[in-house]
Motif scaffolding. Structure first.
Motif, PDB file in Angstrom:
ATOM      1  N   ASP A 173       1.208  -1.387  -0.115  1.00 55.99           N
ATOM      2  CA  ASP A 173       0.265  -0.002  -0.198  1.00 55.99           C
ATOM      3  C   ASP A 173       0.613   1.298  -0.453  1.00 55.99           C
ATOM      4  N   ALA A 174       2.246   1.177   0.787  1.00 61.38           N
ATOM      5  CA  ALA A 174       3.258   2.219   0.818  1.00 61.38           C
ATOM      6  C   ALA A 174       3.213   2.544  -0.750  1.00 61.38           C
ATOM      7  N   ILE A 175       3.672   1.477  -0.711  1.00 59.92           N
ATOM      8  CA  ILE A 175       4.595   1.998  -2.563  1.00 59.92           C
ATOM      9  C   ILE A 175       3.292   2.328  -4.090  1.00 59.92           C
ATOM     10  N   ALA A 176       2.217   1.700  -3.841  1.00 58.88           N
ATOM     11  CA  ALA A 176       1.275   1.975  -3.864  1.00 58.88           C
ATOM     12  C   ALA A 176       0.654   3.541  -3.850  1.00 58.88           C
ATOM     13  N   LYS A 177       0.954   4.373  -2.978  1.00 59.05           N
ATOM     14  CA  LYS A 177       0.655   5.456  -2.355  1.00 59.05           C
ATOM     15  C   LYS A 177       2.135   6.325  -3.299  1.00 59.05           C
ATOM     16  N   LEU A 178       3.205   6.144  -2.616  1.00 58.58           N
ATOM     17  CA  LEU A 178       4.343   6.792  -3.744  1.00 58.58           C
ATOM     18  C   LEU A 178       4.166   6.873  -5.193  1.00 58.58           C
ATOM     19  N   GLN A 179       3.606   5.951  -5.243  1.00 56.72           N
ATOM     20  CA  GLN A 179       3.824   6.241  -6.939  1.00 56.72           C
ATOM     21  C   GLN A 179       2.854   6.757  -7.518  1.00 56.72           C
ATOM     22  N   ALA A 180       1.482   7.595  -7.059  1.00 56.14           N
ATOM     23  CA  ALA A 180       1.073   8.085  -6.890  1.00 56.14           C
ATOM     24  C   ALA A 180       1.472   9.610  -6.517  1.00 56.14           C
ATOM     25  N   LYS A 181       2.241   9.554  -5.782  1.00 56.81           N
ATOM     26  CA  LYS A 181       2.720  10.953  -5.392  1.00 56.81           C
ATOM     27  C   LYS A 181       3.506  11.515  -6.386  1.00 56.81           C
ATOM     28  N   PHE A 182       4.488  10.250  -7.044  1.00 56.46           N
ATOM     29  CA  PHE A 182       6.076  10.786  -7.405  1.00 56.46           C
ATOM     30  C   PHE A 182       6.107  10.060  -8.454  1.00 56.46           C
ATOM     31  N   GLY A 183       5.034   9.403  -8.726  1.00 53.94           N
ATOM     32  CA  GLY A 183       5.601   8.550 -10.612  1.00 53.94           C
ATOM     33  C   GLY A 183       5.536   8.880 -11.520  1.00 53.94           C
ATOM     34  N   SER A 184       4.875  10.647 -11.526  1.00 54.03           N
ATOM     35  CA  SER A 184       4.966  11.404 -12.142  1.00 54.03           C
ATOM     36  C   SER A 184       6.951  11.372 -13.215  1.00 54.03           C
ATOM     37  N   ASP A 185       7.308  11.832 -12.029  1.00 50.45           N
ATOM     38  CA  ASP A 185       8.870  11.451 -12.591  1.00 50.45           C
ATOM     39  C   ASP A 185       9.445  10.099 -12.863  1.00 50.45           C
ATOM     40  N   PRO A 186       9.438  10.102 -14.033  1.00 49.42           N
ATOM     41  CA  PRO A 186      10.368   9.189 -14.687  1.00 49.42           C
ATOM     42  C   PRO A 186      11.283   8.430 -14.283  1.00 49.42           C
ATOM     43  N   ASP A 187      12.073   9.341 -13.228  1.00 50.39           N
ATOM     44  CA  ASP A 187      13.289   8.376 -12.675  1.00 50.39           C
ATOM     45  C   ASP A 187      13.292   7.789 -10.727  1.00 50.39           C
ATOM     46  N   PHE A 188      11.676   7.931 -10.822  1.00 46.88           N
ATOM     47  CA  PHE A 188      11.660   7.752  -9.328  1.00 46.88           C
ATOM     48  C   PHE A 188      11.703   5.671  -9.219  1.00 46.88           C
ATOM     49  N   GLN A 189      11.889   6.075  -8.015  1.00 47.32           N
ATOM     50  CA  GLN A 189      11.327   4.497  -8.144  1.00 47.32           C
ATOM     51  C   GLN A 189      11.068   4.512  -6.190  1.00 47.32           C
ATOM     52  N   ALA A 190       9.520   3.514  -6.049  1.00 46.67           N
ATOM     53  CA  ALA A 190       9.472   3.744  -4.761  1.00 46.67           C
ATOM     54  C   ALA A 190      10.442   2.999  -4.169  1.00 46.67           C
TER      55      ALA A 190
END
Length: 424
Positions: A173-190
């Motif tokens: 669930d935490a990974i999903a929230k992190l992806q929702a917040k920062f996932g628009s950055d193509p370099d982001f990795q939860a």
């Protein structure tokens, strides 16, 4: 050893020790004597060993400690040669995954009868097990460490995660929230999770109730082709997929060094050792205060998964010239006074249950919490060869994650490789 020793060499910086003599008095023949001690680079810094050796010599008049720091690279071959001759050191440090090899070869002194004198009631169970062979104790715990989930507190807060996960589902669930917040950055990795972090896989295997091998006396048989191990591998794959990690599937956490990736500021979590924070902070000092940790979560809510506990043991070679004197040295090194210094340095003491110094720091506290359910790899002489070569668990993970093999085939191949090493 077991994933701890090399990193420990780069981080341990213990405070100096002082106090009254803890020696048990001179033993063996009297007159000038020399005790040769081999400890590994980074295990015990000069401040500690200087104080300990002074106290030991004060308690043993006429005894000089010949202290020699060894390098991990090539130590197995060096020990093999030294222990086979008549000029072996009197006290040695060995990685916990190396201990069964030397115990089975009969080149270490049986310390079973000395357990109580060496603070045996507080021995770390995982390291105790690694020092046993055929029902006897040939090596005793020294220090240990284990992996945890290191995470960016600021990213968690921005993603609306109010508390560290305490179950696998909360982790997802935490990974999903992190992806929702920062996932628009193509370099982001939860979560940065390379395909060959077998230490993390072990936690998932243990959590499912599985293991690498089954033991019958001194015989070990690989047991990776079980439903428990398959469930662990499936969860590993799920983490890789949902976190959208860019880590290679055919390399471990050191290739490239994951702390450096974490230090780049685009990663919210990694599974690693506490001191990897300091490595990451070399490129961004702010990370030291922005990073915290939590134990690897269990599938059962509110629990942490068992962890692989890497570390070192102490032993007395069978050909040591003054074994009673060597045992006196072990008594002092394993006393609460000196073991507490490992906790102050961010390591788990091998012969003390006092981890209060670890609990003062959130990252170290997570490691201390997880250490209560730590386990070691199978205590077989064959594991030394596995560690020195290509670990079949790594090959199994890569084959499964890339789709090169289905789980049954990948696990079967890994079992065959492990059983060959166990037999050798």
């Amino acid at each position: 050893m077991g994933g701890v020793a090399v990193a420990a060499a780069a981080v341990l910086a213990l405070a100096g020790c002082a106090g009254s003599s803890g020696g048990s008095g001179a033993s063996g023949s009297q007159g000038p004597r020399e005790l040769t001690v081999w400890l590994m680079n980074g295990s015990a810094p000069t401040a500690l060993t200087d104080a300990l050796h002074k106290e030991f010599s004060d308690g043993h008049p006429g005894v000089t400690v010949k202290y020699e720091v060894q390098q991990w690279n090539g130590i197995q071959d060096k020990l093999t040669t030294a222990l086979a001759g008549n000029d072996a050191p009197d006290v040695i440090e060995i990685g916990n995954t190396q201990a069964p090899k030397f115990a089975a070869e009969g080149v270490l002194t049986d310390l079973s009868a000395d357990e109580q004198a060496l603070n045996g009631g507080q021995w770390l169970s995982s390291l105790k097990a690694s020092g046993q062979w055929d029902g006897k104790q040939y090596a005793i715990p020294f220090y240990a460490a284990n992996r945890e989930v290191l995470y960016r507190k600021d990213m968690f807060e921005q993603a609306g995660i109010t508390a560290p996960p305490t179950s696998r589902q909360q982790w997802l669930d935490a990974i999903a929230k992190l992806q929702a917040k920062f996932g628009s950055d193509p370099d982001f990795q939860a979560l940065y999770l390379p395909g060959q972090n077998w230490y993390a896989l072990l936690s998932f295997i243990y959590d499912e109730g599985g293991d690498i091998a089954k033991q019958d006396g001194t015989k070990f048989t690989a047991s990776l082709d079980t439903p428990e191990v398959q469930k662990a591998a499936e969860f590993y794959k799920q983490l890789v997929e949902v976190s959208k990690t860019k880590a290679p599937k055919d390399a471990d956490e050191q290739t490239p060094e994951q702390a450096g990736i974490f230090g780049g500021g685009k990663v919210a979590m990694m599974i690693g050792l506490p001191w990897e924070v300091a490595t990451a902070a070399k490129s961004n000092p702010e990370l030291t205060k922005l990073t915290s940790g939590f134990p690897i979560p269990s599938k059962d809510a509110g629990k942490s998964a068992p962890v692989f506990q890497g570390g070192s043991n102490l032993a007395v070679p069978a050909t040591a010239k003054d074994q009673d004197l060597a045992k006196d040295y072990l008594k002092l090194m394993t006393s609460a006074k000196y073991q507490s210094e490992f906790a102050k340095a961010g390591m788990i003491p091998g012969t003390s249950t006092d981890v209060s110094a670890l609990e003062a720091d959130p990252v170290n506290a997570a490691m201390a919490q997880a250490s209560k359910s730590g386990k070691s790899v199978p205590a077989t002489p064959g594991w030394a060869a596995i560690e020195a070569g290509q670990n079949p668990l790594k090959d199994m993970l890569t084959a499964y994650l890339t789709g090169a093999k289905d789980f049954a085939t990948a696990a079967g191949d890994a079992n065959a490789a492990l059983n060959k090493a166990f037999a050798g």
